[in-house]
Design an enzyme around this catalytic site. Sequence first.
Site, PDB file in Angstrom:
ATOM      1  N   GLU A 151      41.798  44.413  30.552  1.00 51.05           N
ATOM      2  CA  GLU A 151      41.427  43.068  31.015  1.00 51.05           C
ATOM      3  C   GLU A 151      42.635  42.149  31.100  1.00 51.05           C
ATOM      4  O   GLU A 151      42.761  41.363  32.046  1.00 51.05           O
ATOM      5  CB  GLU A 151      40.342  42.469  30.122  1.00 51.05           C
ATOM      6  CG  GLU A 151      39.043  43.266  30.073  1.00 51.05           C
ATOM      7  CD  GLU A 151      38.493  43.676  31.432  1.00 51.05           C
ATOM      8  OE1 GLU A 151      38.665  42.934  32.430  1.00 51.05           O
ATOM      9  OE2 GLU A 151      37.894  44.769  31.521  1.00 51.05           O
ATOM     10  N   HIS A 154      44.493  42.623  34.219  1.00 50.18           N
ATOM     11  CA  HIS A 154      43.876  41.866  35.319  1.00 50.18           C
ATOM     12  C   HIS A 154      44.382  40.429  35.336  1.00 50.18           C
ATOM     13  O   HIS A 154      44.654  39.872  36.405  1.00 50.18           O
ATOM     14  CB  HIS A 154      42.348  41.834  35.173  1.00 50.18           C
ATOM     15  CG  HIS A 154      41.637  42.991  35.779  1.00 50.18           C
ATOM     16  ND1 HIS A 154      41.685  43.292  37.118  1.00 50.18           N
ATOM     17  CD2 HIS A 154      40.821  43.918  35.222  1.00 50.18           C
ATOM     18  CE1 HIS A 154      40.940  44.359  37.359  1.00 50.18           C
ATOM     19  NE2 HIS A 154      40.399  44.764  36.221  1.00 50.18           N
TER      20      HIS A 154
END
Length: 192
Positions: A151, A154
């Site tokens: 994550e 990202h």
Amino acid sequence: MSLRIVHYNDPVLRRKGEKITAFDKALSQLAKEMLATMQEAAGIGLAAQQIGRPVQLCVVDLRRAEIDFTWELDGAKPPLDLIMPMIITNPEITPDRETDVYLVEEGCLSFPKIRGDVPRPDAITVRYQDEHGTPHTLHCDGLLARCIQHEVDHLNGVLFIDRMEKKTRAAIDADVKTLAKITRAAAKLNPA
């Protein structure tokens, strides 16, 4: 309310997120909607870029995970139900010095039905702020460390396909190119 998850080749997935500075109701609402979206999509993590918002915010929930991992939050080991779901803003990751790097299969909600092995450090320390702006230090390993690294990548415009070894990436390249074409075609039909 469920948000639309953007798919590979949407330019927002390559944008580094802006630092969160306002810890307000709007942030709490966005995090709540991201959690609902992630759960509806049967995911374990979701970054703001994946819903079209390039900011330093991601959510993680591993309460249903069947893979072992350990954690220590702010020097304590609270029950998992007390720390999950996690709302993570402005994270900074440091891999543990003595940790091994493991090659483990990952998927991504922005790459439906595409999976591949990704090398990542097994144990990390992450410094972050929660949705209220409170700073925390989390030491974790296993699936939790892998999910947070995925994550946080990202949030910095890095995708799991960027971390794959050449052989792994080559094996899924046709599927990735097909997804990119579908995403481009959808963008032409529904311009923002």
